[in-house]
Design an enzyme around this catalytic site. Structure first.
Site, PDB file in Angstrom:
ATOM      1  N   ARG A 190      -5.531  12.727  -7.511  1.00  0.00           N
ATOM      2  CA  ARG A 190      -6.356  13.719  -6.797  1.00  0.00           C
ATOM      3  C   ARG A 190      -5.600  15.030  -6.700  1.00  0.00           C
ATOM      4  NH1 ARG A 190      -9.245  12.966  -0.881  1.00  0.00           N
ATOM      5  NH2 ARG A 190      -7.114  13.162  -0.066  1.00  0.00           N
ATOM      6  N   GLU A 205     -17.789  16.776   0.134  1.00  0.00           N
ATOM      7  CA  GLU A 205     -17.441  16.534   1.540  1.00  0.00           C
ATOM      8  C   GLU A 205     -17.573  17.779   2.392  1.00  0.00           C
ATOM      9  OE1 GLU A 205     -13.401  15.022   1.335  1.00  0.00           O
ATOM     10  OE2 GLU A 205     -12.918  16.297  -0.360  1.00  0.00           O
ATOM     11  N   ASP A 217     -42.637  -8.185  -7.149  1.00  0.00           N
ATOM     12  CA  ASP A 217     -43.169  -7.386  -8.252  1.00  0.00           C
ATOM     13  C   ASP A 217     -42.038  -6.534  -8.842  1.00  0.00           C
ATOM     14  OD1 ASP A 217     -42.895  -5.440  -6.373  1.00  0.00           O
ATOM     15  OD2 ASP A 217     -44.954  -4.689  -6.493  1.00  0.00           O
ATOM     16  N   ILE A 246      -7.311   3.275   2.646  1.00  0.00           N
ATOM     17  CA  ILE A 246      -6.007   3.919   2.814  1.00  0.00           C
ATOM     18  C   ILE A 246      -4.888   2.927   3.103  1.00  0.00           C
ATOM     19  CG2 ILE A 246      -6.842   6.184   3.550  1.00  0.00           C
ATOM     20  CD1 ILE A 246      -6.374   5.081   6.491  1.00  0.00           C
TER      21      ILE A 246
HETATM   22  N1  COA Z   1      -1.029   2.318  -0.579  1.00  0.00           N
HETATM   23  C1  COA Z   1      -0.098   1.416  -0.953  1.00  0.00           C
HETATM   24  N2  COA Z   1       0.702   0.788  -0.072  1.00  0.00           N
HETATM   25  C2  COA Z   1       0.543   1.076   1.233  1.00  0.00           C
HETATM   26  C3  COA Z   1      -0.410   2.010   1.673  1.00  0.00           C
HETATM   27  C4  COA Z   1      -1.211   2.645   0.699  1.00  0.00           C
HETATM   28  N3  COA Z   1      -2.137   3.558   1.068  1.00  0.00           N
HETATM   29  N4  COA Z   1      -0.336   2.090   3.026  1.00  0.00           N
HETATM   30  C5  COA Z   1       0.614   1.243   3.406  1.00  0.00           C
HETATM   31  N5  COA Z   1       1.161   0.629   2.333  1.00  0.00           N
HETATM   32  C6  COA Z   1       2.218  -0.384   2.312  1.00  0.00           C
HETATM   33  C7  COA Z   1       3.454   0.065   3.080  1.00  0.00           C
HETATM   34  O1  COA Z   1       4.268   0.811   2.226  1.00  0.00           O
HETATM   35  C8  COA Z   1       4.044  -1.263   3.466  1.00  0.00           C
HETATM   36  O2  COA Z   1       4.664  -1.821   2.322  1.00  0.00           O
HETATM   37  P1  COA Z   1       5.861  -2.899   2.455  1.00  0.00           P
HETATM   38  O3  COA Z   1       5.354  -4.010   3.315  1.00  0.00           O
HETATM   39  O4  COA Z   1       6.127  -3.302   1.049  1.00  0.00           O
HETATM   40  O5  COA Z   1       6.981  -2.144   3.114  1.00  0.00           O
HETATM   41  C9  COA Z   1       2.828  -2.102   3.766  1.00  0.00           C
HETATM   42  O6  COA Z   1       1.773  -1.520   2.991  1.00  0.00           O
HETATM   43  C10 COA Z   1       2.420  -2.109   5.210  1.00  0.00           C
HETATM   44  O7  COA Z   1       2.261  -0.786   5.675  1.00  0.00           O
HETATM   45  P2  COA Z   1       2.138  -0.434   7.229  1.00  0.00           P
HETATM   46  O8  COA Z   1       3.489  -0.445   7.851  1.00  0.00           O
HETATM   47  O9  COA Z   1       1.103  -1.281   7.860  1.00  0.00           O
HETATM   48  O10 COA Z   1       1.585   1.041   7.156  1.00  0.00           O
HETATM   49  P3  COA Z   1       2.288   2.365   7.658  1.00  0.00           P
HETATM   50  O11 COA Z   1       2.294   2.359   9.150  1.00  0.00           O
HETATM   51  O12 COA Z   1       3.602   2.515   6.976  1.00  0.00           O
HETATM   52  O13 COA Z   1       1.348   3.520   7.129  1.00  0.00           O
HETATM   53  C11 COA Z   1      -0.550   4.936   6.905  1.00  0.00           C
HETATM   54  C12 COA Z   1       0.053   3.727   7.644  1.00  0.00           C
HETATM   55  C13 COA Z   1      -1.979   5.122   7.343  1.00  0.00           C
HETATM   56  C14 COA Z   1       0.276   6.180   7.255  1.00  0.00           C
HETATM   57  C15 COA Z   1      -0.478   4.626   5.401  1.00  0.00           C
HETATM   58  O14 COA Z   1      -1.221   3.451   5.199  1.00  0.00           O
HETATM   59  C16 COA Z   1      -0.934   5.737   4.482  1.00  0.00           C
HETATM   60  O15 COA Z   1      -0.217   6.697   4.290  1.00  0.00           O
HETATM   61  N6  COA Z   1      -2.128   5.607   3.860  1.00  0.00           N
HETATM   62  C17 COA Z   1      -2.640   6.524   2.899  1.00  0.00           C
HETATM   63  C18 COA Z   1      -3.052   7.829   3.543  1.00  0.00           C
HETATM   64  C19 COA Z   1      -3.623   8.805   2.552  1.00  0.00           C
HETATM   65  O16 COA Z   1      -3.317   8.788   1.370  1.00  0.00           O
HETATM   66  N7  COA Z   1      -4.498   9.723   3.042  1.00  0.00           N
HETATM   67  C20 COA Z   1      -5.138  10.699   2.218  1.00  0.00           C
HETATM   68  C21 COA Z   1      -6.395  10.225   1.599  1.00  0.00           C
HETATM   69  S1  COA Z   1      -7.691   9.902   2.757  1.00  0.00           S
HETATM   70 MG    MG Z   2     -11.201  14.990   2.240  1.00  0.00          MG
END
Ligand code: COA
Ligand code: MG
Length: 290
Positions: free
Chosen positions: A66, A129, A271, A223
């Protein structure tokens, strides 16, 4: 058409999340240079995504990048950083006009010619959006570079664009969500639904996903890894739906042979529109490998 039940984002500068994403069996992986990447991480996101495209095996997952929105000032550096490594598609956020898609399409076509790749081998998925984007859906959805791909509806940005207050049942988004579905259906595109940002509430995610599927969305943006399974389940026709659809297809053919356009099955009238819907269910089941 690629199945896009679950489209997972992660910040493009987060190598750990990218490498995690390829282990999840997710339909589409979208490495983000836009809002998921902090302003001081844009360059790092570009370089990390380029490295991921070169070094990682995404298996069956669609590889998407993106870029920042057209007019942001970052979009050209974003797209040029990733195109040489042939992502399956470029996601453009906040698309508001045919021209926004055309801008990227020209750059993609130049890359396809330069590298000798088939024309249209890199697609565009348009994020719609904003209020302007919804108003101009007709021209956006008709762009040939979107053909057999998707429009992604961003609920949070849309709410911000029109001054709506987000609620749990998302009733304030209904008109725009349906506008996206209609534009997609008219152009044979896939409609991808909103993100559930409360990613720890998997019951709310299930309800929102099932509602989106009933509206006509074929997939949803996610996410977090925990969202993969509930979303894929909600956007895959279940066993009962498949059995019902198969029965309609079979009995419809028999009824046509007998010269009846409409007939009764389990006390309900069947139908042509019901046949078409049953065929859609089977198409989706098939795309999901069922
Ligand atoms: N993609 C891939 N892996 C992900 C992930 C994602 N979007 N979100 C979390 N994970 C992974 C973490 O790295 C972690 O991996 P590990 O167990 O191997 O260490 C595992 O999943 C658990 O993660 P968790 O601790 O529950 O999440 P977090 O608190 O670290 O992060 C967010 C939460 C919301 C900040 C995170 O999920 C994130 O950044 N998501 C994407 C946000 C984004 O891209 N937004 C823009 C588009 S709408
Ligand atoms: Mg957006």
């Amino acid at each position: 058409m690629h199945s896009r039940r679950a489209l997972l984002y992660m910040p493009g500068d987060n190598w750990q999340m990218i490498t995690k994403s390829i282990t999840l069996g997710v339909d589409s992986i979208c490495m983000d240079m836009e809002d998921g990447a902090a302003v001081n991480k844009k360059a790092e996101a570009r370089a990390t995504i380029a490295k991921a495209l070169q070094e990682l095996d995404f298996g069956k997952s669609e590889k998407l990048a993106r870029i920042n929105s057209v007019g942001s000032g970052w979009e050209r550096d974003d797209i040029e950083a990733v195109l040489p490594y042939h992502p399956d598609g470029i996601v453009i956020p906040k698309v508001e006009s045919f021209g926004h898609v055309e801008w990227a399409s020209k750059i993609i076509e130049a890359a396809e010619l330069k590298y000798g790749w088939p024309i249209n081998s890199i697609g565009i998925l348009a994020g719609v959006e904003t209020a302007k984007g919804i108003l101009n859906l007709k021209e956006i959805a008709a762009h040939p570079r979107l053909a057999s791909r998707a429009i992604i509806f961003g609920g949070e940005d849309f709410a911000a664009s029109v001054g709506a207050t987000r609620t749990k049942d998302a009733i304030e988004l209904l008109y725009a969500r349906q506008a996206v579905i209609v534009a997609c259906a008219a152009n044979d595109l896939q409609a991808i639904d909103i993100v559930a940002i409360d990613y720890k509430d998997l019951e709310a995610l299930r309800i929102e996903s099932e509602f989106g599927a009933r509206l006509g969305f074929v997939g949803k943006q996610i996410i977090h890894p925990a969202q993969v399974e509930p979303v894929q389940t909600a956007f895959t026709p279940n066993a009962e739906a498949i059995v019902n659809a198969k029965r309609i297809v079979e009995t419809f053919a028999a009824s046509q042979k007998e010269g009846r356009g409409a007939y009764s099955l389990d006390g309900k009238m069947i139908d042509m529109p019901l046949l078409k819907n049953a065929q859609k269910v089977l198409e989706r089941a098939n795309a999901a490998g069922k």
